[in-house]
Motif scaffolding. Structure first.
Motif, PDB file in Angstrom:
ATOM      1  N   LYS A 125     -34.859  16.389  -7.838  1.00  0.00           N
ATOM      2  CA  LYS A 125     -34.335  15.188  -7.500  1.00  0.00           C
ATOM      3  C   LYS A 125     -35.045  13.386  -8.524  1.00  0.00           C
ATOM      4  CE  LYS A 125     -33.552  16.515  -2.973  1.00  0.00           C
ATOM      5  NZ  LYS A 125     -34.193  16.635  -1.556  1.00  0.00           N
ATOM      6  N   ALA A 126     -34.085  13.726  -9.768  1.00  0.00           N
ATOM      7  CA  ALA A 126     -34.587  12.471 -10.187  1.00  0.00           C
ATOM      8  C   ALA A 126     -33.584  11.368 -10.460  1.00  0.00           C
ATOM      9  CB  ALA A 126     -34.759  13.076 -11.698  1.00  0.00           C
ATOM     10  N   PRO A 127     -34.447   9.938 -10.032  1.00  0.00           N
ATOM     11  CA  PRO A 127     -33.218   9.266  -9.637  1.00  0.00           C
ATOM     12  C   PRO A 127     -32.396   8.421 -11.029  1.00  0.00           C
ATOM     13  CG  PRO A 127     -35.776   8.536  -9.375  1.00  0.00           C
ATOM     14  CD  PRO A 127     -35.895   9.782  -9.249  1.00  0.00           C
ATOM     15  N   HIS A 128     -31.209   8.128 -10.410  1.00  0.00           N
ATOM     16  CA  HIS A 128     -30.483   7.574 -11.883  1.00  0.00           C
ATOM     17  C   HIS A 128     -30.320   6.542 -11.695  1.00  0.00           C
ATOM     18  CE1 HIS A 128     -27.344   7.935  -8.922  1.00  0.00           C
ATOM     19  NE2 HIS A 128     -27.797   9.666  -8.714  1.00  0.00           N
ATOM     20  N   ALA A 129     -29.287   5.782 -12.474  1.00  0.00           N
ATOM     21  CA  ALA A 129     -29.243   3.666 -12.232  1.00  0.00           C
ATOM     22  C   ALA A 129     -28.525   3.675 -11.077  1.00  0.00           C
ATOM     23  CB  ALA A 129     -28.225   4.057 -13.285  1.00  0.00           C
ATOM     24  N   GLU A 130     -28.061   4.467 -10.378  1.00  0.00           N
ATOM     25  CA  GLU A 130     -27.339   4.439  -9.156  1.00  0.00           C
ATOM     26  C   GLU A 130     -28.226   4.606  -7.935  1.00  0.00           C
ATOM     27  OE1 GLU A 130     -25.583   6.497 -11.016  1.00  0.00           O
ATOM     28  OE2 GLU A 130     -24.641   4.689 -12.283  1.00  0.00           O
ATOM     29  N   SER A 154     -41.146   3.695  -5.958  1.00  0.00           N
ATOM     30  CA  SER A 154     -41.474   4.280  -7.534  1.00  0.00           C
ATOM     31  C   SER A 154     -41.514   5.385  -7.616  1.00  0.00           C
ATOM     32  CB  SER A 154     -42.936   3.011  -7.691  1.00  0.00           C
ATOM     33  OG  SER A 154     -42.799   3.729  -9.118  1.00  0.00           O
ATOM     34  N   HIS A 155     -40.673   5.668  -8.266  1.00  0.00           N
ATOM     35  CA  HIS A 155     -41.088   7.055  -9.100  1.00  0.00           C
ATOM     36  C   HIS A 155     -41.937   7.401 -10.109  1.00  0.00           C
ATOM     37  CE1 HIS A 155     -38.136   8.989  -6.386  1.00  0.00           C
ATOM     38  NE2 HIS A 155     -37.278   7.679  -5.912  1.00  0.00           N
ATOM     39  N   VAL A 156     -42.575   6.353 -10.555  1.00  0.00           N
ATOM     40  CA  VAL A 156     -43.921   6.292 -11.530  1.00  0.00           C
ATOM     41  C   VAL A 156     -44.667   6.015 -10.748  1.00  0.00           C
ATOM     42  CG1 VAL A 156     -44.211   5.305 -13.480  1.00  0.00           C
ATOM     43  CG2 VAL A 156     -42.251   5.466 -12.523  1.00  0.00           C
ATOM     44  N   CYS A 168     -42.169  11.756 -17.761  1.00  0.00           N
ATOM     45  CA  CYS A 168     -41.762  11.405 -18.732  1.00  0.00           C
ATOM     46  C   CYS A 168     -42.236  10.562 -19.695  1.00  0.00           C
ATOM     47  CB  CYS A 168     -40.566  10.922 -17.704  1.00  0.00           C
ATOM     48  SG  CYS A 168     -39.489  10.146 -19.832  1.00  0.00           S
ATOM     49  N   ASP A 169     -42.760  11.006 -20.791  1.00  0.00           N
ATOM     50  CA  ASP A 169     -43.636  10.304 -21.786  1.00  0.00           C
ATOM     51  C   ASP A 169     -43.045   8.890 -22.348  1.00  0.00           C
ATOM     52  OD1 ASP A 169     -44.962  12.107 -21.569  1.00  0.00           O
ATOM     53  OD2 ASP A 169     -44.520  13.853 -23.749  1.00  0.00           O
ATOM     54  N   ASP A 170     -41.682   8.747 -21.505  1.00  0.00           N
ATOM     55  CA  ASP A 170     -41.066   7.901 -22.291  1.00  0.00           C
ATOM     56  C   ASP A 170     -41.002   6.401 -21.082  1.00  0.00           C
ATOM     57  OD1 ASP A 170     -41.298   8.427 -24.607  1.00  0.00           O
ATOM     58  OD2 ASP A 170     -38.377   8.301 -24.694  1.00  0.00           O
ATOM     59  N   CYS A 171     -40.430   6.613 -20.273  1.00  0.00           N
ATOM     60  CA  CYS A 171     -40.360   5.625 -19.263  1.00  0.00           C
ATOM     61  C   CYS A 171     -41.157   6.020 -18.040  1.00  0.00           C
ATOM     62  CB  CYS A 171     -38.693   5.991 -18.361  1.00  0.00           C
ATOM     63  SG  CYS A 171     -38.960   7.990 -17.265  1.00  0.00           S
ATOM     64  N   GLY A 172     -41.898   7.134 -18.156  1.00  0.00           N
ATOM     65  CA  GLY A 172     -42.797   7.936 -16.423  1.00  0.00           C
ATOM     66  C   GLY A 172     -42.792   8.029 -15.674  1.00  0.00           C
ATOM     67  N   LEU A 173     -41.077   7.855 -15.245  1.00  0.00           N
ATOM     68  CA  LEU A 173     -40.466   8.587 -14.015  1.00  0.00           C
ATOM     69  C   LEU A 173     -41.619  10.949 -13.728  1.00  0.00           C
ATOM     70  CD1 LEU A 173     -38.375   9.039 -12.263  1.00  0.00           C
ATOM     71  CD2 LEU A 173     -36.473  10.269 -13.780  1.00  0.00           C
ATOM     72  N   THR A 174     -41.419  10.144 -12.430  1.00  0.00           N
ATOM     73  CA  THR A 174     -42.410  11.619 -12.132  1.00  0.00           C
ATOM     74  C   THR A 174     -41.536  12.169 -11.366  1.00  0.00           C
ATOM     75  OG1 THR A 174     -44.267  10.909 -12.406  1.00  0.00           O
ATOM     76  CG2 THR A 174     -44.859  12.704 -11.587  1.00  0.00           C
ATOM     77  N   GLY A 227     -43.064  15.251 -20.684  1.00  0.00           N
ATOM     78  CA  GLY A 227     -41.470  15.664 -21.572  1.00  0.00           C
ATOM     79  C   GLY A 227     -41.002  14.727 -21.554  1.00  0.00           C
ATOM     80  N   LEU A 228     -39.848  14.644 -21.493  1.00  0.00           N
ATOM     81  CA  LEU A 228     -38.668  14.138 -21.578  1.00  0.00           C
ATOM     82  C   LEU A 228     -37.697  14.430 -20.122  1.00  0.00           C
ATOM     83  CD1 LEU A 228     -38.141  13.423 -25.403  1.00  0.00           C
ATOM     84  CD2 LEU A 228     -39.708  11.579 -23.223  1.00  0.00           C
ATOM     85  N   CYS A 229     -37.176  13.087 -20.018  1.00  0.00           N
ATOM     86  CA  CYS A 229     -36.719  12.880 -18.594  1.00  0.00           C
ATOM     87  C   CYS A 229     -35.141  13.337 -19.136  1.00  0.00           C
ATOM     88  CB  CYS A 229     -36.609  11.786 -17.151  1.00  0.00           C
ATOM     89  SG  CYS A 229     -36.183  10.333 -18.282  1.00  0.00           S
ATOM     90  N   ALA A 230     -34.075  13.587 -18.566  1.00  0.00           N
ATOM     91  CA  ALA A 230     -32.556  14.272 -18.953  1.00  0.00           C
ATOM     92  C   ALA A 230     -32.527  12.503 -19.876  1.00  0.00           C
ATOM     93  CB  ALA A 230     -31.560  14.148 -18.407  1.00  0.00           C
ATOM     94  N   PRO A 231     -32.178  11.616 -19.391  1.00  0.00           N
ATOM     95  CA  PRO A 231     -31.749  10.121 -20.182  1.00  0.00           C
ATOM     96  C   PRO A 231     -32.260   9.334 -20.524  1.00  0.00           C
ATOM     97  CG  PRO A 231     -31.664  10.133 -17.071  1.00  0.00           C
ATOM     98  CD  PRO A 231     -32.428  11.081 -17.896  1.00  0.00           C
TER      99      PRO A 231
END
Length: 175
Positions: A10-15, A54-56, A119-125, A157-161
């Motif tokens: 369940k990766a968070p998104h903008a909303e 936080s999801h980071v 995610c390597d870019d945004c840190g989303l885990t 790796g990279l999350c979808a966004p």
């Protein structure tokens, strides 16, 4: 070997509404502590709230800063003790590669492997669990005469966004 993961991430998104994550983490903590007789002190509760918001993964000093931003003057050692408690109760995880912590998103069976997609870019885990991988790793460890302390896999790796952002807006138009 086929690896089965027991839940869809369940990766968070903008909303995404973080208040739901916080409420679920606190409800789970209340239940867990009620069953074990452990005490969810105000500081432990606040540290869990900040982690669940936080999801980071957050380091202890980041937690001190975030608690301080809300007017709470909390010594780092107190935050470390709260984190030790939360990890010990299965309410948070330590993400070794980041030297940081994240709220636990689900119950785990004793032989599950916890898998973090980082995610390597945004840190989303994103936290997943794999019972099948846990069973296979437990068998391999026993065969080697080894007793693991924990079974955690961290996958960078990279999350979808972020992957979409790297491809750029023009890449989506070619489809």
């Amino acid at each position: 070997m086929t690896i089965q993961l027991d839940a869809t991430p369940k990766a968070p998104h903008a909303e995404h509404d973080h208040s739901i994550c916080v409420a679920e983490a606190l409800a789970r903590a209340e239940l867990c502590c009620g069953e074990s007789g452990a005490r969810l002190t105000p500081l432990r509760r606040r540290v869990l709230e900040v982690l669940a918001d936080s999801h980071v993964p957050l380091g202890a000093y980041e937690l001190v800063e975030r608690l301080g931003a809300s007017g709470e003057k909390t010594p780092p050692m107190s935050v470390y003790r709260a984190l030790d408690f939360l990890v010990g109760e299965g309410l948070a995880h330590r993400v070794e590669s980041r030297n940081a912590y994240i709220a636990c998103g689900r119950e785990h069976a004793a032989d599950d492997v916890v898998v973090f997609l980082i995610c390597d870019d945004c840190g989303l885990t994103t936290e997943l669990a794999s019972h099948a991988m846990g069973r296979d790793l437990a068998w391999a460890a026993r065969s080697a005469g080894f007793s693991p302390r924990a079974s955690v896999v961290e996958i960078p790796g990279l999350c979808a966004p972020c992957a979409e952002h790297r491809r750029g807006p023009a890449a989506g138009k070619d489809r």
